[in-house]
Scaffold this motif. Sequence first.
Motif, PDB file in Angstrom:
ATOM      1  N   ARG A 296       0.839  -1.251   0.012  1.00 43.31           N
ATOM      2  CA  ARG A 296       0.011  -0.041  -0.073  1.00 43.31           C
ATOM      3  C   ARG A 296       0.941   1.332   0.112  1.00 43.31           C
ATOM      4  O   ARG A 296       0.713   2.230  -0.715  1.00 43.31           O
ATOM      5  N   PHE A 297       1.817   1.204   0.589  1.00 47.38           N
ATOM      6  CA  PHE A 297       2.800   2.574   0.752  1.00 47.38           C
ATOM      7  C   PHE A 297       3.457   2.629  -0.470  1.00 47.38           C
ATOM      8  O   PHE A 297       3.583   3.834  -1.005  1.00 47.38           O
ATOM      9  N   GLY A 298       3.627   1.572  -1.178  1.00 48.65           N
ATOM     10  CA  GLY A 298       4.418   1.680  -2.571  1.00 48.65           C
ATOM     11  C   GLY A 298       3.522   2.214  -3.550  1.00 48.65           C
ATOM     12  O   GLY A 298       3.768   3.059  -4.418  1.00 48.65           O
ATOM     13  N   VAL A 299       2.173   1.608  -3.673  1.00 47.47           N
ATOM     14  CA  VAL A 299       1.237   2.046  -4.721  1.00 47.47           C
ATOM     15  C   VAL A 299       1.018   3.742  -4.416  1.00 47.47           C
ATOM     16  O   VAL A 299       1.009   4.465  -5.538  1.00 47.47           O
ATOM     17  N   ASP A 300       0.986   4.111  -3.294  1.00 41.59           N
ATOM     18  CA  ASP A 300       0.494   5.460  -2.785  1.00 41.59           C
ATOM     19  C   ASP A 300       1.813   6.353  -3.130  1.00 41.59           C
ATOM     20  O   ASP A 300       1.621   7.492  -3.805  1.00 41.59           O
ATOM     21  N   ALA A 301       3.078   6.009  -2.781  1.00 44.20           N
ATOM     22  CA  ALA A 301       4.272   6.847  -3.250  1.00 44.20           C
ATOM     23  C   ALA A 301       4.298   6.878  -4.442  1.00 44.20           C
ATOM     24  O   ALA A 301       4.900   7.774  -5.216  1.00 44.20           O
ATOM     25  N   LEU A 302       4.080   5.869  -5.201  1.00 45.60           N
ATOM     26  CA  LEU A 302       4.167   5.795  -6.498  1.00 45.60           C
ATOM     27  C   LEU A 302       3.327   6.815  -7.340  1.00 45.60           C
ATOM     28  O   LEU A 302       3.684   7.392  -8.291  1.00 45.60           O
ATOM     29  N   GLY A 303       1.876   6.540  -6.973  1.00 47.89           N
ATOM     30  CA  GLY A 303       1.169   7.483  -7.574  1.00 47.89           C
ATOM     31  C   GLY A 303       1.257   8.820  -7.236  1.00 47.89           C
ATOM     32  O   GLY A 303       1.197   9.944  -8.167  1.00 47.89           O
ATOM     33  N   ALA A 304       1.922   9.313  -6.061  1.00 49.62           N
ATOM     34  CA  ALA A 304       2.072  10.696  -5.867  1.00 49.62           C
ATOM     35  C   ALA A 304       3.458  11.027  -6.604  1.00 49.62           C
ATOM     36  O   ALA A 304       3.465  12.112  -7.056  1.00 49.62           O
ATOM     37  N   ALA A 305       4.413  10.211  -6.580  1.00 52.53           N
ATOM     38  CA  ALA A 305       5.580  10.555  -7.659  1.00 52.53           C
ATOM     39  C   ALA A 305       5.019  10.868  -8.953  1.00 52.53           C
ATOM     40  O   ALA A 305       5.822  11.762  -9.722  1.00 52.53           O
TER      41      ALA A 305
END
Length: 190
Positions: free
Chosen positions: A175-184
């Motif tokens: 979940r952290f990765g998906v959110d961070a990727l989306g934000a980036a």
Amino acid sequence: MPTPERTSTEQVVAEARRILEQRGADGLSMQAVAAAVGVKAPSLYKRVASRDDLLRLALEATALELGDRLDRALAGAPADARGALAAVADATRAYAAEVPVAFGLLFGALPEAARPRPEVLASASTAVLALGRRLAGPDHELAAARTITAWMTGFVGMQRAGAFRLGGDVEEAWRFGVDALGAALEARRT
């Protein structure tokens, strides 16, 4: 023995995919597929040119099935781009769990003759390309789609290999990765 009319290329590919998942890439042979469809191995050459061609057809079917799943995930996803990314990522991860061998091969090194054709990959990539466009904008669509794919397949591959050994919650990391990727990716939107 001639190929019976009841044996089709679709049946040959379906059996190749089943064998691939059960026995791995090394277990996929013309002989194994021929036995599964009820013909002698030489009869398969009327349907496929070689073992690499058989593997290519199996992986193309996998790519198209994955593409269909991702198209459905995107169509049913929340309207916001990050929610859509989560839906597509989760669908990818679920599909990879269903067909781990073919999924790994699809995104791995292959002999040239076994690689899915570019037009098949393009057809299977519509959801990820659309997602890349939504997140990063039309100027970065392909780069974003490649980044999304690389992150998802890398995470899935590491999880499958048991490479997350430092403890912690793998679901939380996903979940952290998906959110961070989306934000980036959204930050790159032009």
